[in-house]
Design a protein around this motif. Structure first.
Motif, short mmCIF file in Angstrom:
data_model
loop_
_atom_site.label_atom_id
_atom_site.label_comp_id
_atom_site.label_asym_id
_atom_site.label_seq_id
_atom_site.Cartn_x
_atom_site.Cartn_y
_atom_site.Cartn_z
N VAL A 234 -3.65 7.66 2.76
CA VAL A 234 -3.60 6.28 2.96
C VAL A 234 -2.47 6.01 4.24
O VAL A 234 -2.85 4.90 4.99
CB VAL A 234 -2.76 5.81 1.60
N ASP B 158 -4.50 6.14 7.33
CA ASP B 158 -5.48 5.29 7.42
C ASP B 158 -4.51 3.97 8.04
O ASP B 158 -5.54 3.02 8.75
CB ASP B 158 -5.77 4.70 6.06
N SER C 46 -1.91 10.03 -0.65
CA SER C 46 -1.05 9.26 -0.24
C SER C 46 -1.07 9.63 1.08
O SER C 46 -0.57 8.77 2.07
CB SER C 46 0.28 9.55 -1.05
N GLU D 276 -9.12 -0.73 -0.84
CA GLU D 276 -9.49 0.54 0.05
C GLU D 276 -9.10 0.71 1.27
O GLU D 276 -9.10 -0.23 2.14
CB GLU D 276 -11.17 0.63 -0.22
N THR D 277 -8.64 1.72 1.85
CA THR D 277 -8.09 2.02 3.03
C THR D 277 -8.83 2.84 4.01
O THR D 277 -8.50 3.03 5.07
CB THR D 277 -6.40 2.19 3.13
N ALA E 133 1.05 4.09 -2.98
CA ALA E 133 0.71 5.70 -2.76
C ALA E 133 2.08 6.44 -2.87
O ALA E 133 1.95 7.45 -3.30
CB ALA E 133 0.53 5.57 -1.19
N TYR F 26 -8.37 8.39 -6.29
CA TYR F 26 -7.47 8.17 -7.18
C TYR F 26 -7.69 7.95 -8.72
O TYR F 26 -7.14 8.24 -9.58
CB TYR F 26 -6.41 6.93 -6.78
N ARG G 268 -10.45 6.22 -0.70
CA ARG G 268 -9.11 6.63 -1.55
C ARG G 268 -9.27 6.20 -2.86
O ARG G 268 -8.65 6.72 -3.83
CB ARG G 268 -8.04 5.98 -0.75
N ARG G 269 -9.50 4.97 -3.06
CA ARG G 269 -9.71 4.31 -4.66
C ARG G 269 -10.30 5.00 -5.56
O ARG G 269 -9.96 5.27 -6.57
CB ARG G 269 -10.27 2.94 -4.72
N ILE H 188 0.77 -1.29 -0.04
CA ILE H 188 0.02 0.10 0.00
C ILE H 188 0.94 1.28 0.05
O ILE H 188 0.71 2.08 -0.78
CB ILE H 188 -0.87 0.02 1.17
#
Length: 496
Positions: A148, A151, A145, A213-214, A41, A104, A100-101, A37
């Motif tokens: 992330v 997270d 990032s 996903e985070t 990122a 992005y 986040r996904r 991850i």
């Protein structure tokens, strides 16, 4: 009814209050998953600076081909930075709510489309507009990032993880000008944007396939699956065979709202940090943006040679981000031992009584002073026309020191707002990019009026003036942070 995530956090808080050493893990992702991850990122964060820096060696060629002045071409740098500051305000809020996904994916689709347009356009107006679109698509990746990292990482390890993420974004100053110089010199400046198009697609495919996903508002600690539409393609295929699993109460989607970012900006401690960081960033950008014209006039370098001169700058920045991250974690643990606070207590409310401002800014202050001194040295070696080896060496030390100070401030902002890390980082981008845009517009007139030595001396003295601001945050920040936490807790209680 309380959500699953709220129940887990309540159980963890009860364990802390009762003195039990075991705490619920902050993240359900394994160490190998975290590494993947963070690597992804970091790769995503590479696109914003590389898209900016890859452009520098070709500035003279683009101006000649489009028949415009270098002043007009510099406006595309200014506009890029303005959108670099504004767009994360909207995308950061969207990422904190939707995940986040999807954020992005939307950003990279915009970015790829803008690069295709830039490769095909043939007018200054199109160049200007498409550079704004390119900035809107790529500049949000740094904020995402940072989100992330918040997270998946606890405060005790956040410095190292942020270091690796920032290292990716700071590879841009090292590699971007070299790639841009090579492409511009041998294939023409349009090949720069075709390269970015291909590079963006090369990132997007594995991201869509594998990146989980985070966002904690969507998946909690990572053990709760997101909605099916937000799954990686590999998991989406398997999800139709699996039985339904537990879910959490998720934020309602709506039009992205920049108010959260603006509210963060106007907090007392945060506003001081953002102003200080923005001034440092403006000085950093004044140096990097002026290198093509100065090196061309002083050393008669071509596009490729100018690009190669950025390598020490970027290498110093990359080394600094990793090393500074380690120092941040070490200093955090040192102060945790002195305060008798277990490093596992990581949620924002558990930082009460812990001097997180001191843990971060003790690293930033000496780096800030050293970095400002390198700016002075850079200006005077150029003023006296010293051999190219001198400013090149200074650029390495400048990247090493100034980047370390940026990294500490970015990490501290996430410590303040771990649940809204993308919005917090967006606030940082907003302030520093707008100030950086103004500094970029002013640096050429300043160089003409003051000369290289005195211009950069003035810039460095302004940068040094931010040291007292950081000291103020170290002294009064803990009290302001506790007051803010009490206000947020009372508002949350009233909302229930």
């Amino acid at each position: 009814m309380a959500s699953t995530l709220e129940a887990k956090e309540t159980a963890a808080d009860t364990a802390v209050e009762e003195g039990r050493p075991e705490l619920a893990p902050y993240s359900a992702f394994t160490r190998s998953q975290k590494r993947f991850i963070v690597f992804t990122a970091s790769w995503a964060g590479f696109f914003s600076p590389v898209s900016s820096q890859i452009y520098f060696p070709a500035l003279n060629s683009i101006a000649d081909d489009l028949g415009v002045s270098s002043g007009l071409i510099n406006l595309t740098l200014t506009s890029y930075m303005i959108f670099q500051g504004i767009s994360p305000m909207f995308v950061g809020d969207f990422a904190d709510k939707a995940g986040r996904r999807p954020a992005y994916l939307v950003c990279f689709l915009i970015y790829i489309a803008a690069n295709i347009g830039l490769a095909l356009q043939d007018s200054f107006a199109a160049l200007f507009v498409l550079r704004c679109m390119q900035s809107a698509g790529s500049s949000t990746t740094i904020a995402l990032s940072s989100g992330v990292v918040a997270d998946i990482a606890i405060a005790a390890e956040r410095g190292s993880y942020m270091g690796f993420v920032v290292a990716g974004s700071l590879m841009g100053p090292a590699l971007g000008p070299v790639i841009g110089g090579l492409l511009s010199q041998y294939l023409g400046w349009r090949s720069i944007f075709w390269f970015l198009t291909i590079f963006g697609c090369a990132f997007l495919v594995p991201f869509a396939l594998f990146f989980p996903e985070t966002a904690r508002a969507i998946v909690g600690d990572g053990s709760i699956p997101p909605p099916r539409w937000n799954l990686p393609l590999i998991q989406w295929i398997d999800s139709w065979k699996a039985p339904p699993q537990e879910t959490i109460r998720r934020p309602k989607l709506g039009f992205p709202n920049p108010i959260k970012t603006l509210s963060i900006i106007f907090q007392k401690d945060v506003s001081i940090l953002l102003v200080a960081n923005a001034i440092l960033f403006a000085g950093f950008y004044d140096v990097s943006a002026s290198i093509p014209s100065i090196y061309n006039d002083l050393y008669n370098l071509n596009d490729l040679e100018i690009g190669l001169c950025y390598i020490p700058f970027g290498l110093g920045a990359t080394v600094a981000s990793i090393v500074t991250g380690k120092f941040l974690d070490r200093n955090y643990r040192r102060l945790a031992r002195l305060s008798n606070i277990p490093p596992e207590e990581t949620r924002a409310r558990n930082l009460q009584g812990f001097p997180i401002e001191k843990a971060r800014l003790q690293i930033a202050l000496p780096l800030l002073v050293l970095g400002s001194c390198t700016v002075i040295a850079f200006g005077w070696v150029l003023h006296f026309g010293v051999h190219l080896a001198a400013p090149t060496t200074i650029l390495f030390v400048m990247g090493l020191t100034l980047t370390g100070s940026f990294n500490t401030v970015s990490t501290l902002l996430i410590d303040f707002y771990p649940m809204y890390a993308a919005s917090a980082t967006a606030s940082n981008n907003f302030v520093r990019c707008l100030l950086g845009a103004g500094a970029t517009a002013l640096v050429d007139p300043m160089l003409e009026a003051m000369g290289r030595g005195w211009c950069y001396t003035f810039v460095a003295l302004v940068m040094m003036a931010t040291a007292p601001l950081l000291w103020v945050v170290m002294q009064y920040g803990p009290r302001w942070r506790e007051e803010r936490q009490k206000r947020e807790d009372s508002l949350a209680g009233a909302a229930r």
